[in-house]
Design a protein around this motif. Sequence first.
Motif, PDB file in Angstrom:
ATOM      1  N   SER A 183       0.832  -1.208   0.000  1.00 55.06           N
ATOM      2  CA  SER A 183       0.000   0.000   0.000  1.00 55.06           C
ATOM      3  C   SER A 183       0.864   1.255   0.000  1.00 55.06           C
ATOM      4  N   GLN A 217       2.295   1.731  -3.604  1.00 54.17           N
ATOM      5  CA  GLN A 217       1.265   2.291  -4.493  1.00 54.17           C
ATOM      6  C   GLN A 217       1.090   3.783  -4.241  1.00 54.17           C
ATOM      7  N   ARG A 218       1.048   4.174  -2.978  1.00 55.70           N
ATOM      8  CA  ARG A 218       0.900   5.594  -2.624  1.00 55.70           C
ATOM      9  C   ARG A 218       2.087   6.406  -3.127  1.00 55.70           C
ATOM     10  N   ARG A 258       3.998   5.723  -5.708  1.00 53.37           N
ATOM     11  CA  ARG A 258       3.868   5.830  -7.167  1.00 53.37           C
ATOM     12  C   ARG A 258       2.868   6.907  -7.553  1.00 53.37           C
ATOM     13  N   GLU A 259       1.759   6.973  -6.822  1.00 60.90           N
ATOM     14  CA  GLU A 259       0.752   8.004  -7.095  1.00 60.90           C
ATOM     15  C   GLU A 259       1.298   9.405  -6.849  1.00 60.90           C
ATOM     16  N   GLN A 260       2.247   9.535  -5.930  1.00 62.61           N
ATOM     17  CA  GLN A 260       2.873  10.824  -5.644  1.00 62.61           C
ATOM     18  C   GLN A 260       4.019  11.127  -6.609  1.00 62.61           C
ATOM     19  N   GLN A 319       9.778   7.520  -7.343  1.00 62.71           N
ATOM     20  CA  GLN A 319      10.225   6.310  -8.022  1.00 62.71           C
ATOM     21  C   GLN A 319      11.487   5.711  -7.423  1.00 62.71           C
TER      22      GLN A 319
END
Length: 75
Positions: A35, A38-39, A41-43, A46
């Motif tokens: 989780s 994923q968070r 990556r959304e921000q 990398q």
Amino acid sequence: MIKIYDTKNCAKCRLTERLFNVANVDFEVVKPHNSDIQRFREQGFQSYPVVETPDRSWCVFRPELIKKVAGGRNC
């Protein structure tokens, strides 16, 4: 509380942790879960480490931001 998300064998993670230690700033080292990944990556993050402070977040070794968080203490 400052959180540093790091991974195994991450040199930039160790540098980040070392600089926070030198500045005498408390932090918690966290192993990222799915989780978290994923968070990040959304921000747009990398790379590791990912640092979360009460005011901002960033990724990779950022000594200038660590110095700001440390409030001018030696680092």
